[in-house]
Design an enzyme around this catalytic site. Structure first.
Site, PDB file in Angstrom:
ATOM      1  N   TYR A   6      31.960  49.740  35.709  1.00 25.38           N
ATOM      2  CA  TYR A   6      32.655  50.669  36.597  1.00 25.38           C
ATOM      3  C   TYR A   6      31.983  52.032  36.619  1.00 25.38           C
ATOM      4  O   TYR A   6      31.211  52.390  35.723  1.00 25.38           O
ATOM      5  CB  TYR A   6      34.124  50.822  36.177  1.00 25.38           C
ATOM      6  CG  TYR A   6      34.316  51.564  34.866  1.00 25.38           C
ATOM      7  CD1 TYR A   6      34.484  52.945  34.838  1.00 25.38           C
ATOM      8  CD2 TYR A   6      34.313  50.878  33.659  1.00 25.38           C
ATOM      9  CE1 TYR A   6      34.651  53.630  33.638  1.00 25.38           C
ATOM     10  CE2 TYR A   6      34.487  51.547  32.452  1.00 25.38           C
ATOM     11  CZ  TYR A   6      34.650  52.921  32.446  1.00 25.38           C
ATOM     12  OH  TYR A   6      34.803  53.603  31.269  1.00 25.38           O
ATOM     13  N   CYS A   7      32.289  52.799  37.678  1.00 21.01           N
ATOM     14  CA  CYS A   7      31.850  54.189  37.788  1.00 21.01           C
ATOM     15  C   CYS A   7      32.917  54.931  38.599  1.00 21.01           C
ATOM     16  O   CYS A   7      34.026  54.432  38.769  1.00 21.01           O
ATOM     17  CB  CYS A   7      30.465  54.299  38.432  1.00 21.01           C
ATOM     18  SG  CYS A   7      30.338  53.575  40.084  1.00 21.01           S
ATOM     19  N   THR A   8      32.611  56.105  39.110  1.00 22.93           N
ATOM     20  CA  THR A   8      33.629  56.919  39.791  1.00 22.93           C
ATOM     21  C   THR A   8      34.117  56.279  41.088  1.00 22.93           C
ATOM     22  O   THR A   8      35.317  56.135  41.309  1.00 22.93           O
ATOM     23  CB  THR A   8      33.079  58.320  40.099  1.00 22.93           C
ATOM     24  OG1 THR A   8      32.614  58.915  38.894  1.00 22.93           O
ATOM     25  CG2 THR A   8      34.151  59.209  40.712  1.00 22.93           C
TER      26      THR A   8
ATOM     27  N   ILE B 250      36.843  54.093  39.752  1.00 24.38           N
ATOM     28  CA  ILE B 250      38.031  54.671  39.117  1.00 24.38           C
ATOM     29  C   ILE B 250      38.978  55.242  40.171  1.00 24.38           C
ATOM     30  O   ILE B 250      40.197  55.195  40.020  1.00 24.38           O
ATOM     31  CB  ILE B 250      37.618  55.770  38.114  1.00 24.38           C
ATOM     32  CG1 ILE B 250      36.708  55.193  37.037  1.00 24.38           C
ATOM     33  CG2 ILE B 250      38.836  56.413  37.473  1.00 24.38           C
ATOM     34  CD1 ILE B 250      36.007  56.251  36.200  1.00 24.38           C
TER      35      ILE B 250
ATOM     36  N   GLY C 268      31.969  53.597  42.767  1.00 25.33           N
ATOM     37  CA  GLY C 268      31.328  52.302  42.983  1.00 25.33           C
ATOM     38  C   GLY C 268      29.846  52.341  43.261  1.00 25.33           C
ATOM     39  O   GLY C 268      29.147  51.338  43.113  1.00 25.33           O
TER      40      GLY C 268
END
Length: 392
Positions: free
Chosen positions: A206-208, A235, A210
């Site tokens: 995951y990241c902020t 997220i 995508g």
């Protein structure tokens, strides 16, 4: 006054990337259209555009303004093909709190080689083939609640983002922080060392929003890790689906003046690097004096320090300082000796050409300062006001 914000990205299909790579005129025409349109609506924020895609965050005083901009962008067509390349983008809207300052000071639209800089280590044309499986927030949540020992969660954001907030599974397992110096080092510093251990695992990434996961998942899958999944919408979308935070604990870092946003659950996951007390407030005035990375320093410790060092450069806390005006000859001499010793004898320096260059430059600065004091061209000023490292 509140502001509306939209976060977005899209990697173009391989054929579009190939066509744009061979048509610089079309790239520049599209770049000018994006910039002109954003200026027309008086938007503020950041947009990166490249032959591989688009990545941006924009703000306006109303959501309607952003929606109108989005509508025009989606209708834009390449002259040569009449393709609408900005369709099918996940536009992630949010609103700041009342009485907030503007999220961005101005508008910056840049034509770049990559919308997420991999240093050329990953070709965006390979995303379709090697990119991870997209999981909805609900599917990602379910995977974290399963308690499976064969599941590994990887956070592909910056270390300072991870420090103030990350996923923790139902079993209490924290997401892995690859400790990337830059995103371009993810493949060489993490994937090459861990791919074999992950081949029999289910990897959740995951990241902020995508955009990083698209390339990061591909890097890992190219190394033979087949079961790689990524959080669709990042997220941002997860916290929309689970306002109480779900398995995400702490704050979600934002690349604007909000700095970070939290869920309804006000967990404090971070801690001060100096005193280890709970702390999760990042500030642009608190950055590592060596690399300028944001650091977590509480207000009480801030008052006792002139300069700060991140975890990676904590071994230089006694000898590396940007502002040398407050140090006398003896203090400078000790700094010089310690820096020289580190450069010649430490494993870190022997393994990093970049670190050796940084140390050598600092040694020369200290030497020059000593010489200026000895020749009467400079004097020690213990009362000089604290300066901002970012302003250099």
């Amino acid at each position: 006054m509140s502001f509306s914000i939209v976060l977005f990205y899209k990697y173009f299909s391989p054929d579009v990337i190939e066509r744009l790579s061979q048509n610089t005129e079309q790239i520049h025409d599209t770049y000018r259209f994006i910039k002109t349109t954003a200026e027309k609506f008086k938007l503020r924020g950041r947009i990166l555009f490249a032959s591989e895609g688009i990545n941006g965050t924009l703000s306006a005083t109303t959501k309607e303004t952003l929606v109108n901009f989005v509508h025009i962008l989606e209708e834009y067509q390449f002259e040569s093909t009449r393709m609408c390349v900005f369709l099918d983008i996940d536009w992630k809207y949010s609103t700041t709190k009342d009485d907030s300052i503007a999220p961005f000071p101005d508008l910056y639209v840049s034509l770049v080689k990559e919308i997420v800089n991999s240093g050329g280590t990953f070709d965006a044309k390979d995303i379709d083939q090697f990119g991870g499986k997209h999981l909805s927030p609900e599917e990602f949540h379910l995977a974290l609640s399963s308690g499976s020992k064969d599941t590994v969660v990887i956070d592909v954001r910056n270390p300072y983002e991870y420090a103030i907030g990350h996923f923790i599974s139902a079993e209490g397992e924290e997401a892995i922080d690859p400790c990337m110096v830059t995103f371009s080092s993810f493949d060489s510093s993490f994937c090459t060392k861990n791919a074999d251990k992950l081949k029999d695992k289910r990897v959740l990434m995951y990241c902020t929003g995508g955009v990083r996961c698209e390339k990061a998942s591909g890097m890992l899958r190219k190394r033979g890790v087949n079961n790689v999944c990524q959080l669709k919408g990042g997220i941002h979308r997860y916290l929309e689906a689970f306002p109480d935070g779900g398995f995400f604990k702490g704050k979600n870092f934002t690349f604007d003046k909000r700095v970070a946003v939290s869920s309804e659950n006000k967990n404090i996951l971070g801690s001060c690097l100096e005193c280890n007390e709970a702390w999760d407030e990042l500030s642009g005035r608190k950055i590592c004096t060596v690399c300028r990375e944001l650091v977590l320093i509480c207000n009480e410790c801030e008052s006792n320090l002139r300069e700060y060092h991140c975890i990676r450069h904590s071994f230089l806390k006694s000898c590396y300082f940007t502002f040398l005006e407050v140090y006398d000859i003896e203090q400078l001499r000790l700094m010089h000796e310690e820096l020289t010793s580190i450069m010649k004898e430490s494993n870190r320096a022997q393994q990093s050409k970049k670190l050796r260059k940084t140390l050598r430059k600092q040694i020369n600065r200290v030497s020059a300062r000593m010489e200026m004091i000895e020749e009467g061209e400079a004097c020690v000023d213990c009362n000089v006001s604290r300066k901002c490292r970012m302003c250099l």
